[in-house]
Design a protein around this motif. Structure first.
Motif, PDB file in Angstrom:
ATOM      1  N   ASP A  59       0.800  -1.397   0.006  1.00 14.08           N
ATOM      2  CA  ASP A  59      -0.194   0.172  -0.153  1.00 14.08           C
ATOM      3  C   ASP A  59       0.964   1.100  -0.004  1.00 14.08           C
ATOM      4  O   ASP A  59       1.762   1.480   0.882  1.00 14.08           O
ATOM      5  N   PRO A  60       0.953   1.911  -0.915  1.00 13.62           N
ATOM      6  CA  PRO A  60       1.680   3.441  -1.226  1.00 13.62           C
ATOM      7  C   PRO A  60       1.539   4.267   0.235  1.00 13.62           C
ATOM      8  O   PRO A  60       2.221   5.262   0.237  1.00 13.62           O
ATOM      9  N   THR A  72      10.265  -3.077  -9.118  1.00 17.71           N
ATOM     10  CA  THR A  72       9.417  -4.276  -8.850  1.00 17.71           C
ATOM     11  C   THR A  72       8.463  -3.819  -7.735  1.00 17.71           C
ATOM     12  O   THR A  72       7.308  -4.186  -7.914  1.00 17.71           O
ATOM     13  N   ASP A  73       8.994  -2.996  -6.776  1.00 23.71           N
ATOM     14  CA  ASP A  73       7.849  -2.616  -5.719  1.00 23.71           C
ATOM     15  C   ASP A  73       6.826  -1.557  -6.496  1.00 23.71           C
ATOM     16  O   ASP A  73       5.519  -1.544  -5.951  1.00 23.71           O
ATOM     17  N   ILE A  74       7.263  -0.933  -7.527  1.00 16.44           N
ATOM     18  CA  ILE A  74       6.151   0.158  -8.180  1.00 16.44           C
ATOM     19  C   ILE A  74       5.143  -0.919  -8.674  1.00 16.44           C
ATOM     20  O   ILE A  74       4.030  -0.429  -8.584  1.00 16.44           O
ATOM     21  N   ARG A  75       5.481  -1.913  -9.316  1.00 14.66           N
ATOM     22  CA  ARG A  75       4.713  -2.560  -9.997  1.00 14.66           C
ATOM     23  C   ARG A  75       3.767  -3.498  -8.808  1.00 14.66           C
ATOM     24  O   ARG A  75       2.587  -3.561  -9.136  1.00 14.66           O
ATOM     25  N   LYS A  76       4.261  -3.786  -7.810  1.00 11.49           N
ATOM     26  CA  LYS A  76       3.666  -4.560  -6.818  1.00 11.49           C
ATOM     27  C   LYS A  76       2.609  -3.536  -6.132  1.00 11.49           C
ATOM     28  O   LYS A  76       1.253  -3.766  -5.868  1.00 11.49           O
ATOM     29  N   ARG A  77       2.903  -2.213  -6.014  1.00 11.43           N
ATOM     30  CA  ARG A  77       2.119  -1.351  -5.597  1.00 11.43           C
ATOM     31  C   ARG A  77       0.920  -1.080  -6.716  1.00 11.43           C
ATOM     32  O   ARG A  77      -0.496  -0.861  -6.096  1.00 11.43           O
ATOM     33  N   ARG A  78       1.169  -0.993  -7.942  1.00  8.61           N
ATOM     34  CA  ARG A  78       0.271  -0.727  -8.909  1.00  8.61           C
ATOM     35  C   ARG A  78      -0.925  -1.766  -8.802  1.00  8.61           C
ATOM     36  O   ARG A  78      -2.025  -1.689  -9.006  1.00  8.61           O
ATOM     37  N   ASP A  79      -0.321  -3.095  -8.763  1.00  3.69           N
ATOM     38  CA  ASP A  79      -1.308  -4.236  -8.911  1.00  3.69           C
ATOM     39  C   ASP A  79      -2.190  -4.161  -7.411  1.00  3.69           C
ATOM     40  O   ASP A  79      -3.289  -4.440  -7.712  1.00  3.69           O
ATOM     41  N   ASN A 124      -6.895  -3.450  -7.264  1.00  2.00           N
ATOM     42  CA  ASN A 124      -8.115  -4.308  -6.854  1.00  2.00           C
ATOM     43  C   ASN A 124      -8.916  -3.802  -5.797  1.00  2.00           C
ATOM     44  O   ASN A 124      -9.390  -2.644  -5.967  1.00  2.00           O
ATOM     45  N   ASP A 125      -9.301  -4.368  -4.823  1.00  2.00           N
ATOM     46  CA  ASP A 125     -10.183  -4.006  -3.778  1.00  2.00           C
ATOM     47  C   ASP A 125      -9.238  -2.797  -2.984  1.00  2.00           C
ATOM     48  O   ASP A 125      -8.955  -3.104  -1.867  1.00  2.00           O
TER      49      ASP A 125
END
Length: 617
Positions: A469-470, A549-556, A560-561
């Motif tokens: 969560d950013p 990698t962290d930016i991608r995970k944050r975006r994913d 979502n919910d």
């Protein structure tokens, strides 16, 4: 006699010390530290549970010097080799059985304190490989195909500073190879900051077909209020869990209320937990005063000296005990200042690390409890705003020493709130008389209370928000047209405005809602659309750029919910579910948490005494 480089390259410096570092190899469970501790911090239970139940192979613990990481490791080793330790400290039958099942032979534990001598830091990866090979050849051989072994590397910062060519020791690649070579190995690492652990682990090949990640990093901060209370009241640990305040149930209710907006359900759960508590609110309020005076760093030293438990604390604070409290206070401050000077350059290329000390000392001396102009700080320290934010605030945040609270809904803020995370360090900087800190100056008391509330709100944000969560760990303040709101954490994308009201009740404040002040600002925020334009970046955290990698995970995660919305590389807040008013009074003895809905606020306001709120973490 000429210098022999093979002593380092083949690990002789480290191997010859291993038996001293690991006395349980010869003494068995008798070398455990079981009888040395009367209480354990919650950090221990979380770490131990993760290590014996999770699929991860690498467990990192990040926290500043002097907060008890090495003691935590000694407790962990004791729990892994001594069944008596499990019996002494575990009350829940289900997990106590799991802890017993996880006990391993003492020769399956390898502990290496990397800062013990500079000799073992030379060619550190090679020495580690050699030491592990020695350990597994001569000690860890009984049932090794199925029984896990635990390799504990204490203070990785000792081998991570750059050398003269600007290179760094690639311990993470070595670690990845060691994990791949033997799936029964479990590694426990400590460092002063998660920034020393997370980036190297993220770039190392620590993945498998069975799990996306085989490494996890958790933060260990100075002793929080709940842990302080554990030392003061042994029954908080020895009483059956059903008869104690459950922080996990309280947090779950808080998260549910944020999602649904049902503030009444939250109040009911908190009041139920208070009713179950084995220690009264009156006693906890008294201990909160002690915590505001002593804090985590000094409190840990008092616990080690055996005077935090029982009736010895009051005489010590009054200067009548055998322990010199002022000497303890100053030793804690000296260690804290040393950490800033030694660790600061490692974490942020601070050209003048003494500036970190000066900023902490300034906040302790001036004890600001409201916002400070950026220009005031940049002029005082003769630095530009970028240096203040990225190097001073960034490094001090990584060390969990001092943290800024940015301004909410302002892309170019002119002011910031600044908090020393630990009240005992603030008092130590000023050498305040610990017998009368809270009664001497109302401004000092307000500053200490707000610093503790800010610190615990940041912790709550980390506990309730997803790792990607950013907005995790982000706690801002809001400058409205009629006053400031003290804390605005975000939970799953929704802001929860919190106003510190001391001893004033909601009804009286609502009657005076048209008067300027923090409560009027709380009403203004709840009645406005301020959250609609508030955003946080996907690619930065604590003034540092995130990895791809962290930016991608944050975006994913946020697609979502999630209650917030994503626009490009920025994440906007959702709407606030309710407001919170934190008070210093006891509240009603049977139902101290109340919900107020009126024409003055578009959303409910939950009144929570701070002695209850701080127990959520």
């Amino acid at each position: 006699m000429s210098l022999d480089p093979t002593n380092a390259e083949e690990g002789h410096y480290l191997i010859q010390r291993l038996s001293d570092y690991n006395p349980w190899w010869e003494q068995g469970a008798g070398a455990a530290a079981t009888d040395e501790f009367v209480s354990l911090r919650s950090d221990f239970y979380g770490l131990h549970k993760s290590i014996i139940t999770d699929e991860n192979h690498v467990f990192g613990i990040a926290g500043p010097d002097g907060i008890g990481k090495t003691d935590l490791l000694r407790q962990l080793i004791s729990a892994l080799i001594d069944p008596d330790f499990v019996e002494k400290f575990y009350r829940h039958p289900g997990f106590r059985d799991k802890a017993h099942e996880a006990v391993v032979p003492p020769e399956h534990i390898l502990y290496i304190p990397l800062s013990a001598t500079p000799l073992i830091q030379i060619q550190a990866p090679a020495q580690l490989r050699a030491a592990i090979d020695h350990f597994e050849t001569h000690y860890c051989h009984s049932g090794s195909e199925t029984t896990p072994s635990y390799i504990i590397l204490d203070d990785l910062g000792a081998i991570t500073p750059g050398n003269g060519r600007g290179q760094r020791v690639d311990w993470a690649t070595t670690l990845a190879d060691l994990v791949t070579d033997n799936s029964t190995r479990r590694f426990v690492l400590t460092a002063v900051s998660d920034s020393q652990l997370k980036p190297p682990l993220a770039t190392a090949d620590l993945t498998s077909t069975d799990a996306d990640e085989l490494a996890t990093v958790s933060s260990m901060l100075p002793m929080k209020f709940t842990d302080f209370a554990r030392f003061r009241f042994r029954e908080l640990e020895t009483t059956a869990s059903d008869n104690r305040f459950s922080a996990s149930k309280a947090r779950a209710a808080f998260a549910e209320a944020v999602s649904t907006g049902n503030a009444t359900q939250l109040a009911n759960r908190l009041n139920t937990e208070v009713e179950n508590a084995v220690v009264s609110g009156t006693d906890l309020r008294r201990e909160l005063s002690n915590y505001l005076t002593i804090g985590g760093f000094v409190g840990l030293r008092l616990a080690a000296a055996g005077v935090l438990t029982g009736d010895q604390l009051a005489p010590v604070l009054r200067g009548r005990g055998e322990l010199d409290i002022n000497a303890v206070q100053q030793r804690a401050l000296t260690a804290f200042r040393h950490m800033l000077r030694e660790r600061g350059p490692e974490l942020g290329a601070v050209e003048e690390p003494a500036g970190l000390e000066r900023l902490c000392a300034l906040v302790a001396a001036e004890h600001p409890s409201t916002s400070v102009q950026f220009t005031t700080l940049t002029d005082l320290f003769d630095i530009d705003r970028r240096t203040l934010r990225r190097k001073y605030f960034g490094v001090l945040s990584k060390l969990y020493a001092l943290a800024p609270s940015p301004e909410y809904d302002n892309l170019r803020p002119r002011s910031v709130r600044v908090y020393l995370r630990d009240p005992g360090i603030a008092n130590a900087f000023m050498n305040r008389d610990l017998n009368g800190v809270l009664g001497a100056d109302a401004d000092v008391e307000a500053a200490l209370s707000k610093s503790v509330l800010f610190d615990h709100t940041v912790r709550l944000s980390y506990l309730l928000n997803d790792a990607h969560d950013p907005k995790r760990g982000v706690v801002k303040f809001w400058n409205g047209s009629v006053g400031e709101i003290d804390f605005i954490p975000k939970f799953n994308g929704r802001p929860v405005p919190m106003y510190w009201a001391r001893q004033r009740n909601v009804s009286n404040l609502i009657d005076q809602r048209n008067q300027p002040g923090g409560f009027a600002a709380l009403l203004e925020f709840l009645n406005s659309d301020a959250s609609a334009s508030e955003r946080d970046s996907l690619d930065t955290a604590r003034y540092e750029t995130m990895t791809e990698t962290d930016i991608r995970k944050r975006r994913d995660y946020v697609t979502n919910d999630y209650h917030g919305t994503l626009d490009g590389d920025e994440v906007y807040d959702g709407e606030p579910p309710f407001g919170v008013m934190l008070t210093t009074d006891h509240g009603d003895s049977t139902a101290p948490v109340t919900v107020h809905e009126s024409d003055g606020a578009a959303r409910p306001i939950v009144r929570i005494p701070q002695w209850v709120y701080l127990r959520l973490v």
